[in-house]
Each structure stands twice: as C-alpha cells, then as structure tokens.
Design a protein around this motif. Sequence first.
Motif, PDB file in Angstrom:
ATOM      1  N   ASN A 183       0.829  -1.227   0.000  1.00  0.00           N
ATOM      2  CA  ASN A 183       0.000   0.000   0.000  1.00  0.00           C
ATOM      3  C   ASN A 183       0.858   1.270   0.000  1.00  0.00           C
ATOM      4  OD1 ASN A 183       1.013  -0.407   2.550  1.00  0.00           O
ATOM      5  ND2 ASN A 183      -0.833   0.261   3.629  1.00  0.00           N
ATOM      6  N   GLY A 184       2.193   1.110  -0.075  1.00  0.00           N
ATOM      7  CA  GLY A 184       3.088   2.281  -0.059  1.00  0.00           C
ATOM      8  C   GLY A 184       3.344   2.813  -1.454  1.00  0.00           C
ATOM      9  N   PRO A 185       4.165   3.856  -1.573  1.00  0.00           N
ATOM     10  CA  PRO A 185       4.460   4.417  -2.897  1.00  0.00           C
ATOM     11  C   PRO A 185       5.273   3.422  -3.729  1.00  0.00           C
ATOM     12  CG  PRO A 185       5.817   5.455  -1.206  1.00  0.00           C
ATOM     13  CD  PRO A 185       4.880   4.538  -0.493  1.00  0.00           C
ATOM     14  N   GLU A 186       5.198   3.549  -5.069  1.00  0.00           N
ATOM     15  CA  GLU A 186       5.896   2.602  -5.950  1.00  0.00           C
ATOM     16  C   GLU A 186       7.406   2.567  -5.676  1.00  0.00           C
ATOM     17  OE1 GLU A 186       4.864   2.948 -10.177  1.00  0.00           O
ATOM     18  OE2 GLU A 186       2.770   3.123  -9.506  1.00  0.00           O
ATOM     19  N   CYS A 187       7.978   3.734  -5.359  1.00  0.00           N
ATOM     20  CA  CYS A 187       9.428   3.785  -5.130  1.00  0.00           C
ATOM     21  C   CYS A 187       9.809   3.203  -3.775  1.00  0.00           C
ATOM     22  CB  CYS A 187       9.910   5.238  -5.225  1.00  0.00           C
ATOM     23  SG  CYS A 187       9.049   6.348  -4.087  1.00  0.00           S
ATOM     24  N   GLY A 188       8.817   2.928  -2.931  1.00  0.00           N
ATOM     25  CA  GLY A 188       9.075   2.423  -1.586  1.00  0.00           C
ATOM     26  C   GLY A 188       9.400   3.551  -0.614  1.00  0.00           C
TER      27      GLY A 188
ATOM     28  N   LEU B   2       2.851  11.441  -4.820  1.00  0.00           N
ATOM     29  CA  LEU B   2       2.884  10.223  -4.002  1.00  0.00           C
ATOM     30  C   LEU B   2       1.559  10.025  -3.268  1.00  0.00           C
ATOM     31  CD1 LEU B   2       6.456  10.396  -2.372  1.00  0.00           C
ATOM     32  CD2 LEU B   2       5.748   9.028  -4.330  1.00  0.00           C
ATOM     33  N   GLN B   3       0.951  11.146  -2.849  1.00  0.00           N
ATOM     34  CA  GLN B   3      -0.293  11.081  -2.066  1.00  0.00           C
ATOM     35  C   GLN B   3      -1.428  10.468  -2.882  1.00  0.00           C
ATOM     36  OE1 GLN B   3      -3.353  12.938  -2.222  1.00  0.00           O
ATOM     37  NE2 GLN B   3      -4.110  12.117  -0.280  1.00  0.00           N
ATOM     38  N   GLU B   4      -1.369  10.598  -4.210  1.00  0.00           N
ATOM     39  CA  GLU B   4      -2.445  10.040  -5.042  1.00  0.00           C
ATOM     40  C   GLU B   4      -2.558   8.531  -4.846  1.00  0.00           C
ATOM     41  OE1 GLU B   4      -1.895  11.330  -9.095  1.00  0.00           O
ATOM     42  OE2 GLU B   4      -2.075  13.450  -8.520  1.00  0.00           O
ATOM     43  N   LYS B   5      -1.412   7.851  -4.632  1.00  0.00           N
ATOM     44  CA  LYS B   5      -1.465   6.398  -4.426  1.00  0.00           C
ATOM     45  C   LYS B   5      -1.493   6.039  -2.935  1.00  0.00           C
ATOM     46  CE  LYS B   5       0.809   2.008  -5.497  1.00  0.00           C
ATOM     47  NZ  LYS B   5       0.802   1.425  -4.161  1.00  0.00           N
ATOM     48  N   THR B   6      -0.773   6.824  -2.128  1.00  0.00           N
ATOM     49  CA  THR B   6      -0.641   6.525  -0.696  1.00  0.00           C
ATOM     50  C   THR B   6      -1.287   7.672   0.072  1.00  0.00           C
ATOM     51  OG1 THR B   6       1.452   5.478  -1.271  1.00  0.00           O
ATOM     52  CG2 THR B   6       1.069   5.868   1.058  1.00  0.00           C
ATOM     53  N   SER B   7      -2.575   7.527   0.394  1.00  0.00           N
ATOM     54  CA  SER B   7      -3.358   8.681   0.851  1.00  0.00           C
ATOM     55  C   SER B   7      -2.832   9.336   2.125  1.00  0.00           C
ATOM     56  CB  SER B   7      -4.826   8.296   1.028  1.00  0.00           C
ATOM     57  OG  SER B   7      -4.908   7.264   1.990  1.00  0.00           O
ATOM     58  N   GLN B   8      -2.200   8.536   3.029  1.00  0.00           N
ATOM     59  CA  GLN B   8      -1.752   9.157   4.289  1.00  0.00           C
ATOM     60  C   GLN B   8      -0.440   9.927   4.125  1.00  0.00           C
ATOM     61  OE1 GLN B   8      -1.657   5.978   3.635  1.00  0.00           O
ATOM     62  NE2 GLN B   8       0.045   4.894   4.619  1.00  0.00           N
ATOM     63  N   LEU B   9       0.249   9.765   2.971  1.00  0.00           N
ATOM     64  CA  LEU B   9       1.519  10.465   2.749  1.00  0.00           C
ATOM     65  C   LEU B   9       1.166  11.858   2.200  1.00  0.00           C
ATOM     66  CD1 LEU B   9       4.594   8.787   1.005  1.00  0.00           C
ATOM     67  CD2 LEU B   9       4.284  11.231   1.205  1.00  0.00           C
TER      68      LEU B   9
END
Length: 514
Positions: A327-332, A390-397
């Motif tokens: 559930n994290g960003p693609e880059c980790g 990054l927030q688009e994929k990982t909402s809490q970031l």
Amino acid sequence: MASVVEYKGLKAGYHCGYCDSEEGKASCGMWAHSLTVQDYQDLIDRGWRRSGKYVYKPVMNQTCCPQYTIRCRPLQFQPSKSHKKVLKKMLKFLAKGEISKGNCGDEPMDSTVEDAVAGDFALINKLDIKCDLKTLSDDLKESLENEEMKKEKLSKKEESNESIHSQAIEEKLGSGEPSHSVKVHTVLKPGKGADLSKPPCRKAKEIRKERKRLKLMQQNPAGEHEGFQAQGQPPSLFPPKAKSNQPKSLEDLIFESLPENASHKLEVRLVPVSFEDPEFKSSFSQSFSLYVKYQMAIHQDPPDECGKTEFTRFLCSSPLEAEYPPNGPECGYGSFHQQYWLDGKIIAVGVIDILPYCVSSVYLYYDPDYSFLSLGVYSALREIAFTRQLQEKTSQLRYYYMGFYIHSCPKMKYKGQYRPSDLLCPETYVWIPIEQCLPSLENSKYCRFNQDPEAVDEGRSKEPDRLQVFHKKAIMPYGVYKKSQKDPSEEASVLQYASLVGQACAERMLLFRS
C-alpha cells in the motif's frame, strides 16, 4: 528488522552555525545503527532530525536558536508570486536559454540548506561513533530470529492497530483540513484554442472581483468555504468565466510543455541511497564532485572538510531501512537522492527521506554556476509537487517536512513562506498553523505553541520499564535490565532517552547498552 539506537546524551555548549555563538547550542543525540521508517516518522514528529546516521533533538528551552520542526501541507499549497517567478524563470531558461538578471531577492539563493551546518558536522565528527557494526548486527540477528518467531503473529495484529491509530492521530493533527480540499484546488487546464499570451477582455469590476477572490483564497489556503461565506460570497457565485482565467496549479507551472526546439532538457531522477543501486553507483563520482564544488563556493569549506568520507557519512549513509509495502508508494520508503540532470549533467541533488506520512527534506546541494535559477526554491517546489504525486497512491503520505524553522535566524525564515504550514509544539508535540505561532515568536525565542494550558504530551513515556534494551546479545525490557545495573547515572540516561523518544518508540526500538 527492528530499529537499533545508541543514546549519546546531551551535548551542550558547542558552536552554532546560525547565530555564530561559540557555545550556545544544545542538543541530545543518538547514533542510529538502523531505523524503520515508522520509527523515524514518529521521531521527527517529536522534534528529532537526522544528519547521516546521527539523530539529534535540540534542547529547545536551552539552545541559543530554537529549531522548530516545520511541515507544509502540499494538498492545499498555493505558490506565491515569488515562487511563480522562479518556475517561470526555469521554463524560460529551458525553452529559450534565457538567463534573467538578478536573483530572486526575497528568498535566499541557498534555500533548503539544512541544519547540519558546521557546528553539527564538528559534533558528529568528534563523537565516538565507531562501533563494530558487523558484530552488533550479527548478535542482533541471532537474538531477533528467536524473538521474531514468537512475536510474528502478535506483532502483525499490533502493527495494523498501531498504523490505524497513528494515522488517526495524523488526521486529527491536520489542522482541520476538509476532506474536499483537494477538489477545491482542482484546476482546469487552459483550452488549446485560447491565445494565452493575450489576456481576455474583462470589465474593471470583474477584475476587481477576481482579485478579491484570489486574495481570499490565499488568506484561506486550506480551501475552507467559511471565508467566502463570511464575505457574503458563497463559492458558487464565482463560476469560472473562462478557462484561461483560472490560476495555474503548481503542476501546470512546473510541467508546462516546452517547444520541440527547446534550448535545454531537464530531467529529475529519483535514486535510492544505496551503493547496491546501479544508478546511484554510476552517478556517485559526479554527485560527489558537485557536492565539493557547492560546499567550497557556498559554505567556504576548505577541501579537507568536504572529502569523500564526509560526503558519504553525511549524505549517503542513512539508518533508514528501505521498505516496499503493497500500500506504499511505488518507489518504496527510505532515503533517496533526487537528481536534477540538465543536458546530461547533474546540476543539483535534493536528499530526501520518504516516510509513511511525509517527504522529509534532508539537504540540497547544487552547481553554483546555476545560482541564477534559484535552485533552492525550485527544488522545494518540485518536492512539494512530488509529495502530491505520491499522495495520489498513498493517501496518508500528505506532508512535506522542511526540517527546522528558526525564527531568530533571518536566513532560515524563508521556510515560513511555503503556506499553509504548521510548526510542532515543543512541549505537547501537536501541530499548530504557523500564523498562530508567529506573534508568540516575535516576543520570545522559545514558545509553547499549544494554547491549551491543560494539554500534555500524549505520547510521553509512561512506563519506562517496558522500554526495550539490547544488552550482551539479548533483548530485554528495561525493568529486567535495570536490576543488574548499579550505576545511578545509567538510569538517568535511559529515562532521559525514554522521555525524548516517547513511549511508542521506546517500546519498539532497541536501545543498545554496552
């Protein structure tokens, strides 16, 4: 792998790079052999910050220049006039090779330059940080393997509860951001047919209304509607007149398409900080040369103070363990160098950490020959846009941490210009909008920002006996460890550490004791 830290205690009375006081600086520090991204996120949310593998926390009511953790809220961010100037200047340079005269005067050329200035370098270099890491990690591995087997089922359950809990806290601390705030700032791209070089004909009254609306939006950047209603102007009364009238979003300004025959090509590459990464390895010597050129020209460092050892220790060694959750960003998550390649050569490097709730800016170094491009400001705006991406994929970031805000140091006040932003209360560790903090800071260098006199530090150390200690190849709670200790200063040191890292980190991280 668990976080392993070695607490070094209080270092007071050393040189401050901000006010030049010979012995005014005071901070507590620890050497981080390894850190999980969640532990580091929790530490920076308690006022800690890393410089290489050394993690330190200013003693706020004692140090000469109190350093307040500052974060920007990228989802509501609106670039200021001077930010737009910098972005347009870059586009002109890339498109036509135009070099504008004079720097952007209202922000320092040396933006995101961080707090690991001379005083901290000197301290880190003096510390007795050489430790047999290999032996330590082998011992740790052995002890952990047994622990892991026992705890695996239990910890999975706890971790999911914990992340939900910390997420809830983060949401609460978001200074009342409305869930619709993203939509409020969705900007329509100009229609292809419109001639954008000519402003559309509008009546003076319409222009005045538009200006008033933009002013209100700037005063109320989180996108709440109350501001408009208070003026008797609900948002629905401001229908877009024409697409080209809309203010351009940050992304529009950064990614505006260039002509095919553009003079220059800029590419931004995200490279993990790891000597095992082929891209990091192949660009290392170019990146290092750029660092030396920058340190010598901008900070007047002598060559022997910006060698390969210093560069590697400060900007290429990170305690953060790379993590790649689904559930994290693609880059980790982990530490990265964001390299700015202009026509095939690196002209700037932004060192960043990508953590569960934020992108944290560590340092920036750039080619002084390109100072005219205000690369400090430009890179900060790119990092804000990157956080939004990054927030688009990982909402809490959803936050961009800019390091420390130092109100008493004019060179460091520029960070307050990236709005909306919040400062961390040094006593209760809650986030307070910067506008509410500035009046207090005008009166006093050190301030408790939380206005509620009853409020306490909710994450404080309440049960120090549950703190985890790593001693003689074994992991044990502090309650067990202290029975074998006779030195009273040992207890004082451990309790000080517990109070600074808070209960959650004290229970998760392993405190190495020799």
